[in-house]
Write a protein that holds these residues in place. Structure first.
Motif: not given
Ligand code: 2AM
Ligand code: CA
Length: 261
Positions: A186-195
């Protein structure tokens, strides 16, 4: 050090994927299944620690399965399999998370998704990457249209009541809320703009450490529920771009019970 961490994560990924081929065929009771998963977790963790330890014998460890191993000022924070429940069910969302702290400052981060062969990496001051491409958090102006990640508090009933109020405060203002079950991803997805943002109550340091540095290096902001940076201690975290973080904090803050502040 980053190359060693990447090698460790990829090797652990191989162990986990080999085990995943069998997990789907298992028709054993849940107790046995859980033991099997613990075995996979432990094997992956031992592989990671062996690789790092042979290059950096002085370094310490904080790992989910084996706990603390003292060392010098460097501490590797490791979750060999984040999203164990998903893994056990064949739900394809889990990852390996490895972070390095030096004197309490996060220095590098690796989150590896072995199913999609996605490698998220960050080094302090060096930006955040997904498979060697630079990643950034999104910059929405409001919560409208955003996709927000979260996790449910599974330990305390008291926190669940407060959590559900936070959820109610946010769900109507966003395009959607997702609970995929692996906080590191989830945190990686925030970093990559998916979340566009993320919040959760009661995480462990190994769920968060690598994701925190990834988000910081991708231009995002993180705080605990007191608007401070003690998230690794409290396990409570709000993350997003500066604007989204601020808007999420505003929605969450009125529902904080004393033990969450
Ligand atoms: P884990 O799989 O490494 O334990 C999501 O809420 C986070 O909490 C996940 O990263 C998960 O990491 C952790 N977690 C620990 N116990 C859990 C449980 N019983 N149910 C859901 N998540 C759990
Ligand atoms: Ca784990």
């Amino acid at each position: 050090m980053l190359n060693i961490a990447i090698r460790a994560a990829r090797n652990a990924g191989e162990i986990i994927q080999r085990a995943a081929e069998n997990v789907n065929h298992l028709t054993i009771n849940l107790k046995t299944k859980n033991d099997y998963v613990t075995e996979v977790d432990q094997m992956a963790e031992q592989e990671i620690i062996n690789i790092i330890h042979s290059s950096f014998p002085e370094h310490g460890f904080l790992a989910e399965e084996s706990g603390k191993q003292p060392g010098n000022d460097y501490i590797w924070i490791i979750d060999p399999l984040d999203g164990t429940t998903n893994f056990l069910h064949g739900f394809p969302v889990y990852a390996i998370s490895i972070a390095l702290q030096h004197k309490n400052k996060l220095q590098l981060a690796v989150i590896y998704d072995p199913l999609r062969d996605e490698l998220f990496t960050a080094e302090r001051g060096g930006g955040a990457m997904l498979n060697n491409r630079k990643i950034r958090v999104t910059q929405p102006n409001s919560l409208k249209g955003t996709l927000i990640g979260t996790g449910f508090p599974f330990k305390s009933k008291k926190d669940l009541a407060a959590y559900l109020k936070m959820f109610a405060a946010l769900v109507g203002d966003t395009a959607g809320i997702r609970r995929a079950g692996a906080a590191a991803l989830d945190l990686a997805y925030v970093a990559s703009g998916r979340l566009d943002g993320f919040w959760e109550i009661g995480l462990q340091p190994w769920d968060m450490a690598a994701g925190i540095l990834l988000i910081q290096e991708a231009g995002g902001v993180l705080t605990d529920f007191s608007f401070k940076d003690r998230y690794l201690q409290s396990g409570n975290i709000i993350a997003g771009s500066p604007k989204i973080h601020q808007l999420m904090y505003k929605a969450i803050e009125p529902h904080l019970t004393d033990n969450l502040k």
